[in-house]
Design a protein around this motif. Structure first.
Motif, PDB file in Angstrom:
ATOM      1  N   GLY A 239     100.527 -58.821  44.657  1.00 60.36           N
ATOM      2  CA  GLY A 239     101.287 -57.867  43.860  1.00 60.36           C
ATOM      3  C   GLY A 239     102.171 -56.996  44.718  1.00 60.36           C
ATOM      4  N   TYR A 240     102.942 -56.134  44.042  1.00 58.82           N
ATOM      5  CA  TYR A 240     103.866 -55.223  44.726  1.00 58.82           C
ATOM      6  C   TYR A 240     103.715 -53.812  44.173  1.00 58.82           C
ATOM      7  CZ  TYR A 240     105.996 -59.507  46.484  1.00 58.82           C
ATOM      8  OH  TYR A 240     106.200 -60.717  47.108  1.00 58.82           O
ATOM      9  N   GLY A 241     102.466 -53.415  43.895  1.00 59.29           N
ATOM     10  CA  GLY A 241     102.207 -52.093  43.346  1.00 59.29           C
ATOM     11  C   GLY A 241     101.898 -52.161  41.863  1.00 59.29           C
ATOM     12  N   SER A 242     101.237 -51.108  41.371  1.00 61.22           N
ATOM     13  CA  SER A 242     100.793 -51.097  39.982  1.00 61.22           C
ATOM     14  C   SER A 242     101.951 -51.123  38.986  1.00 61.22           C
ATOM     15  CB  SER A 242      99.905 -49.882  39.723  1.00 61.22           C
ATOM     16  OG  SER A 242      98.669 -50.026  40.383  1.00 61.22           O
TER      17      SER A 242
ATOM     18  N   ILE B 169     102.688 -54.093  36.072  1.00 62.69           N
ATOM     19  CA  ILE B 169     102.873 -53.838  34.647  1.00 62.69           C
ATOM     20  C   ILE B 169     104.210 -54.411  34.177  1.00 62.69           C
ATOM     21  CG2 ILE B 169     103.287 -51.992  32.955  1.00 62.69           C
ATOM     22  CD1 ILE B 169     101.096 -50.397  34.432  1.00 62.69           C
ATOM     23  N   GLN B 170     105.250 -54.274  35.006  1.00 64.99           N
ATOM     24  CA  GLN B 170     106.561 -54.824  34.652  1.00 64.99           C
ATOM     25  C   GLN B 170     106.515 -56.344  34.577  1.00 64.99           C
ATOM     26  OE1 GLN B 170     109.062 -53.187  37.711  1.00 64.99           O
ATOM     27  NE2 GLN B 170     108.914 -51.097  36.920  1.00 64.99           N
ATOM     28  N   ARG B 171     105.813 -56.967  35.503  1.00 60.69           N
ATOM     29  CA  ARG B 171     105.705 -58.435  35.508  1.00 60.69           C
ATOM     30  C   ARG B 171     104.938 -58.931  34.283  1.00 60.69           C
ATOM     31  NH1 ARG B 171     103.796 -59.986  41.545  1.00 60.69           N
ATOM     32  NH2 ARG B 171     103.995 -62.129  40.788  1.00 60.69           N
ATOM     33  N   MET B 172     103.937 -58.177  33.877  1.00 60.19           N
ATOM     34  CA  MET B 172     103.173 -58.551  32.695  1.00 60.19           C
ATOM     35  C   MET B 172     104.029 -58.409  31.441  1.00 60.19           C
ATOM     36  SD  MET B 172      99.210 -57.638  32.044  1.00 60.19           S
ATOM     37  CE  MET B 172      99.458 -55.905  32.325  1.00 60.19           C
ATOM     38  N   ALA B 173     104.791 -57.319  31.367  1.00 63.03           N
ATOM     39  CA  ALA B 173     105.657 -57.100  30.215  1.00 63.03           C
ATOM     40  C   ALA B 173     106.731 -58.172  30.120  1.00 63.03           C
ATOM     41  CB  ALA B 173     106.297 -55.716  30.303  1.00 63.03           C
TER      42      ALA B 173
ATOM     43  N   ILE C 140      97.960 -46.124  31.633  1.00 64.12           N
ATOM     44  CA  ILE C 140      97.916 -45.038  30.649  1.00 64.12           C
ATOM     45  C   ILE C 140      99.243 -44.290  30.626  1.00 64.12           C
ATOM     46  CG2 ILE C 140      96.844 -42.812  30.076  1.00 64.12           C
ATOM     47  CD1 ILE C 140      94.217 -43.983  31.226  1.00 64.12           C
ATOM     48  N   LEU C 141      99.754 -43.970  31.822  1.00 68.04           N
ATOM     49  CA  LEU C 141     101.030 -43.256  31.911  1.00 68.04           C
ATOM     50  C   LEU C 141     102.175 -44.096  31.354  1.00 68.04           C
ATOM     51  CD1 LEU C 141     100.602 -41.728  35.480  1.00 68.04           C
ATOM     52  CD2 LEU C 141     100.675 -40.444  33.331  1.00 68.04           C
ATOM     53  N   ALA C 142     102.173 -45.391  31.660  1.00 72.94           N
ATOM     54  CA  ALA C 142     103.230 -46.280  31.177  1.00 72.94           C
ATOM     55  C   ALA C 142     103.180 -46.410  29.660  1.00 72.94           C
ATOM     56  CB  ALA C 142     103.098 -47.655  31.825  1.00 72.94           C
ATOM     57  N   ARG C 143     101.981 -46.422  29.109  1.00 69.46           N
ATOM     58  CA  ARG C 143     101.839 -46.530  27.656  1.00 69.46           C
ATOM     59  C   ARG C 143     102.258 -45.219  26.985  1.00 69.46           C
ATOM     60  NH1 ARG C 143      98.574 -50.649  24.755  1.00 69.46           N
ATOM     61  NH2 ARG C 143      98.794 -50.076  22.582  1.00 69.46           N
ATOM     62  N   ALA C 144     101.890 -44.099  27.602  1.00 66.69           N
ATOM     63  CA  ALA C 144     102.194 -42.801  27.014  1.00 66.69           C
ATOM     64  C   ALA C 144     103.689 -42.476  27.093  1.00 66.69           C
ATOM     65  CB  ALA C 144     101.390 -41.709  27.707  1.00 66.69           C
ATOM     66  N   LYS C 145     104.291 -42.773  28.249  1.00 63.93           N
ATOM     67  CA  LYS C 145     105.692 -42.404  28.467  1.00 63.93           C
ATOM     68  C   LYS C 145     106.681 -43.418  27.904  1.00 63.93           C
ATOM     69  CE  LYS C 145     105.015 -39.681  32.704  1.00 63.93           C
ATOM     70  NZ  LYS C 145     105.355 -39.588  34.148  1.00 63.93           N
TER      71      LYS C 145
ATOM     72  N   ILE D 217     100.169 -52.174  27.046  1.00 68.91           N
ATOM     73  CA  ILE D 217      99.207 -52.616  28.054  1.00 68.91           C
ATOM     74  C   ILE D 217      97.841 -51.986  27.790  1.00 68.91           C
ATOM     75  CG2 ILE D 217      98.712 -52.707  30.528  1.00 68.91           C
ATOM     76  CD1 ILE D 217     101.258 -54.199  29.741  1.00 68.91           C
ATOM     77  N   LYS D 218      96.779 -52.775  28.002  1.00 65.41           N
ATOM     78  CA  LYS D 218      95.419 -52.259  27.869  1.00 65.41           C
ATOM     79  C   LYS D 218      94.587 -52.658  29.084  1.00 65.41           C
ATOM     80  CE  LYS D 218      95.057 -52.273  22.819  1.00 65.41           C
ATOM     81  NZ  LYS D 218      94.524 -52.996  21.652  1.00 65.41           N
ATOM     82  N   ALA D 219      93.577 -51.856  29.380  1.00 67.86           N
ATOM     83  CA  ALA D 219      92.574 -52.208  30.381  1.00 67.86           C
ATOM     84  C   ALA D 219      91.391 -52.833  29.655  1.00 67.86           C
ATOM     85  CB  ALA D 219      92.128 -50.979  31.153  1.00 67.86           C
ATOM     86  N   VAL D 220      90.906 -53.954  30.178  1.00 63.35           N
ATOM     87  CA  VAL D 220      89.785 -54.634  29.523  1.00 63.35           C
ATOM     88  C   VAL D 220      88.536 -54.690  30.412  1.00 63.35           C
ATOM     89  CG1 VAL D 220      91.148 -55.999  27.907  1.00 63.35           C
ATOM     90  CG2 VAL D 220      90.800 -56.846  30.236  1.00 63.35           C
ATOM     91  N   ALA D 221      88.669 -54.242  31.666  1.00 63.06           N
ATOM     92  CA  ALA D 221      87.508 -54.175  32.560  1.00 63.06           C
ATOM     93  C   ALA D 221      87.831 -53.224  33.706  1.00 63.06           C
ATOM     94  CB  ALA D 221      87.163 -55.559  33.119  1.00 63.06           C
ATOM     95  N   VAL D 222      86.803 -52.610  34.253  1.00 64.61           N
ATOM     96  CA  VAL D 222      86.976 -51.660  35.350  1.00 64.61           C
ATOM     97  C   VAL D 222      86.409 -52.247  36.638  1.00 64.61           C
ATOM     98  CG1 VAL D 222      86.348 -49.385  36.238  1.00 64.61           C
ATOM     99  CG2 VAL D 222      86.834 -49.678  33.807  1.00 64.61           C
TER     100      VAL D 222
END
Length: 246
Positions: A54-57, A61-65, A80-85, A90-95
């Motif tokens: 990867g190249y950062g979080s 997220i951009q690659r997934m979108a 969370i910030l990307a979803r809010a702003k 995007i969702k988290a399904v595991a930690v």
């Protein structure tokens, strides 16, 4: 009609391909994913998993979108910030990281041991970094003035070089970087480390997925999580083998 479901692993032709993107350059902290891959845990779940760096979080997220990744290993706070702003679906399904590992590394000679000591200092990080987004919250919890901390923004692969050149008092990486930071700064007297997770009760990296992919492939996501966690459990109890597999 009652149907029997075979327990025999799917053939390569039948396996579901999953493109899985990491958060950064492949390192020891990614060994669980490769353990799951090379021990055949994904294959047992009928999955053909392709792992890429990867190249950062934010990039993940951009690659997934954009449909370039089905699942990613990235920072949950960023999601969370990307979803809010921006409304990023995007969702988290595991930690994976239950304690946030972002850390501020400073040269010992600057005598920065607490967050209060950062006021009037300069930190180095890259654009779109979760660390920068979270810092005002960290400052509020610590009771310091975030506006009194200056930032030098550089390309991700230039952060270490800038820190070595002392273009700032500190640089931000995950705390797993401590051995590398100590080695790199040995000729400058070593480093001190302040970890975000000691102040902020936040989850960090986990498995992220788009709403659309999750809705269309819920069983694939379940199988991926199950095999991944099996890989991590094996890696924790067999670290030498996990490193060899990596």
């Amino acid at each position: 009609v009652n149907m029997m479901v075979s327990a025999v692993p799917a053939t390569a032709a039948e396996k579901k391909t999953v493109n899985f993107v990491l958060d950064w350059i492949v390192g020891g902290r990614h060994s669980g994913w490769f353990t799951a891959l090379h021990k055949g845990y994904y294959a047992e779940e009928g999955l053909d998993v392709k792992i890429s760096r990867g190249y950062g979080s934010s990039g993940g997220i951009q690659r997934m979108a954009a449909g370039q990744a089905d699942l990613t290993f990235n920072d949950i706070a960023t999601a969370i910030l990307a979803r809010a702003k921006d409304g990023a679906p995007i969702k988290a399904v595991a930690v994976s990281y239950a304690k946030h590992p972002s850390a501020i590394f400073t040269l010992k000679k600057h005598n920065i041991k607490t967050l209060k000591d950062l006021e009037g200092k300069t930190l180095i990080d890259s654009a779109g970094s979760t660390n920068i987004s979270l810092f005002p919250i960290l400052a509020k919890v610590a009771g310091i003035d975030a506006d009194k901390v200056k930032w030098v923004i550089v390309a991700p692969d230039a952060k270490m070089q800038m820190f070595k050149a002392e273009k700032g008092h500190g640089v931000l990486f995950y705390n797993m970087q401590l051995p590398l930071m100590e080695k790199a700064s040995a000729d400058q007297g070593g480093v001190n480390m302040i970890v975000f997770g000691d102040y902020l009760p936040l989850y960090s990296n986990g498995i992220l997925v788009s709403d659309d992919y999750l809705a269309k492939n819920p069983d694939t996501v379940r199988r991926f999580i199950r095999a991944s966690m099996k890989g991590w459990a094996y890696a924790f109890t067999n670290p030498d083998e996990a490193v060899a597999l990596l």
